[in-house]
Design a protein around this motif. Structure first.
Motif, PDB file in Angstrom:
ATOM      1  N   ALA A  55       0.872  -1.177   0.000  1.00 55.22           N
ATOM      2  CA  ALA A  55       0.000   0.000   0.000  1.00 55.22           C
ATOM      3  C   ALA A  55       0.912   1.231   0.000  1.00 55.22           C
ATOM      4  O   ALA A  55       1.717   1.407  -0.896  1.00 55.22           O
ATOM      5  N   GLY A  70      -0.790  -3.234   3.747  1.00 59.12           N
ATOM      6  CA  GLY A  70      -2.215  -3.412   3.497  1.00 59.12           C
ATOM      7  C   GLY A  70      -2.838  -4.462   4.391  1.00 59.12           C
ATOM      8  O   GLY A  70      -2.573  -4.542   5.591  1.00 59.12           O
ATOM      9  N   LEU A  94      -5.105  -3.272   8.802  1.00 60.65           N
ATOM     10  CA  LEU A  94      -4.867  -2.909   7.407  1.00 60.65           C
ATOM     11  C   LEU A  94      -3.926  -1.715   7.416  1.00 60.65           C
ATOM     12  O   LEU A  94      -4.328  -0.574   7.614  1.00 60.65           O
ATOM     13  N   ASN A  96      -1.960   1.082   6.000  1.00 60.57           N
ATOM     14  CA  ASN A  96      -2.306   1.760   4.755  1.00 60.57           C
ATOM     15  C   ASN A  96      -1.253   2.703   4.213  1.00 60.57           C
ATOM     16  O   ASN A  96      -0.970   2.690   3.019  1.00 60.57           O
ATOM     17  N   ASP A  97      -0.675   3.560   5.026  1.00 61.97           N
ATOM     18  CA  ASP A  97       0.232   4.568   4.485  1.00 61.97           C
ATOM     19  C   ASP A  97       1.234   4.988   5.541  1.00 61.97           C
ATOM     20  O   ASP A  97       1.006   4.795   6.745  1.00 61.97           O
ATOM     21  N   ASP A 109      -3.650   2.777  10.103  1.00 64.90           N
ATOM     22  CA  ASP A 109      -4.337   1.491  10.028  1.00 64.90           C
ATOM     23  C   ASP A 109      -5.805   1.786   9.729  1.00 64.90           C
ATOM     24  O   ASP A 109      -6.449   2.542  10.455  1.00 64.90           O
ATOM     25  N   SER A 110      -6.330   1.204   8.673  1.00 61.25           N
ATOM     26  CA  SER A 110      -7.677   1.548   8.223  1.00 61.25           C
ATOM     27  C   SER A 110      -8.784   0.766   8.913  1.00 61.25           C
ATOM     28  O   SER A 110      -9.962   1.072   8.703  1.00 61.25           O
ATOM     29  N   PHE A 148     -12.960   2.519   4.235  1.00 67.29           N
ATOM     30  CA  PHE A 148     -11.635   2.717   4.799  1.00 67.29           C
ATOM     31  C   PHE A 148     -11.666   3.879   5.782  1.00 67.29           C
ATOM     32  O   PHE A 148     -12.201   4.944   5.489  1.00 67.29           O
ATOM     33  N   ASN A 151      -6.386   6.814   6.495  1.00 67.89           N
ATOM     34  CA  ASN A 151      -5.766   6.455   5.231  1.00 67.89           C
ATOM     35  C   ASN A 151      -4.488   7.256   5.030  1.00 67.89           C
ATOM     36  O   ASN A 151      -3.431   6.863   5.455  1.00 67.89           O
ATOM     37  N   ASP A 196      -7.625   9.888  -0.173  1.00 66.64           N
ATOM     38  CA  ASP A 196      -6.655   8.792  -0.151  1.00 66.64           C
ATOM     39  C   ASP A 196      -5.309   9.388   0.247  1.00 66.64           C
ATOM     40  O   ASP A 196      -5.232  10.115   1.222  1.00 66.64           O
TER      41      ASP A 196
END
Length: 278
Positions: A55, A70, A94, A96-97, A109-110, A148, A151, A196
């Motif tokens: 991700a 991810g 999850l 994410n970034d 974490d999403s 989500f 993010n 995003d």
């Protein structure tokens, strides 16, 4: 180059730009990392993924790529020149970034309301897996079951805190990295629904807006507690922008193409537009 072709079937989700100038792209398909020359558009896969997603990706000044894993619930750090894996971190949720500060790498974490902290040593040394910290998010941010949650992530203009966006609510939050308290950024009634990845340049925040096929330009105060959406930029070549990066006078975005069936033959691109400044 203002249009860079990525490998067919690559399923890009994230990008970062380092010296060279080179752009690095992460694949949702298998976690591979692709490096492209921004001058010629030519590129190659520098890191073969583990078979799970890559991700968010961010590069630091030491030429290391921090990769969010991810749904695999992990993170990795690789050498940007060789592609060699330097460290791996089992986390959860999850991931994410990433955002990088002088003392830590922070990941959103999403699905779990936390930020993952990879503390860095005085000379930038990577932590051992058992040294990773979990910062619980409290305050204004409220996670939902659908879509989500947290993010995109970056530092505030003054560098003292973090900014985190929430895709399913359109919220933007100022996060205290000591307490984990998230306070809504005052956007004057506007929102960033479908947001995003994002990148900060001075007091200007650029936010990829996913299915809206836009990039939102937000001017923030020094503390990152108040912002104003100045404009929303689009381009006929946008196809679900999921991540973005700045280089010289250009703004590069990834076309995630999330509404297009992903097959081994599906084509993907990263495109650049003139950098909006107001």
């Amino acid at each position: 180059m203002t249009t860079i072709a990525l490998p067919d079937g690559f399923r890009p989700e994230s990008m970062t730009i380092g010296p060279g100038p080179f752009a690095y792209y992460g694949s949702l398909a298998d976690g591979s990392i692709y490096r492209a020359d921004l001058i010629t558009g030519e590129g190659k896969t520098i890191h073969q993924g583990p078979g799970t997603a890559s991700a968010g990706v961010k590069i630091d000044r030491r030429g290391r790529l921090f990769i969010a894993g991810g749904f695999a619930g992990d993170a990795h750090v690789i050498h940007a020149a060789s592609g060699a894996t330097l460290a791996s971190y089992p986390l959860a949720g999850l991931v994410n970034d990433f955002a990088l500060t002088p003392t830590a790498a922070w990941a959103t974490d999403s699905v779990i309301p936390v930020l993952w902290k990879l503390p860095l040593g005085g000379n930038g040394e990577l932590p051992e897996p058992e040294q990773v910290e979990r910062l619980e998010l409290t305050g204004d941010i409220q996670y939902r079951e659908e879509g989500f949650n947290a993010n995109g992530i970056c530092r505030t203009p003054d560098g003292t805190a973090l900014l985190v966006n929430q895709s399913n609510t359109g919220g933007l939050f100022h996060v205290d990295t000591t307490t984990g308290r998230a306070t809504s950024v005052d956007l004057g009634g506007d929102d960033l629904a479908d947001c995003d990845g994002m990148v900060l340049d001075g007091d200007l925040l650029y936010v990829a807006m996913g299915v809206r096929n836009e990039v939102a330009l937000v001017r923030l105060n020094h503390e990152g507690t108040v912002g104003k959406v100045l404009r929303r930029v689009s381009d006929p070549r946008f196809d679900i922008p999921s991540s973005l990066a700045l280089h010289e006078d250009l703004l590069y975005v990834i076309n995630g193409r999330f509404t297009t069936e992903a097959t081994p033959e599906t084509t993907y691109t990263s495109v650049a537009v003139p950098r909006p400044t107001h």
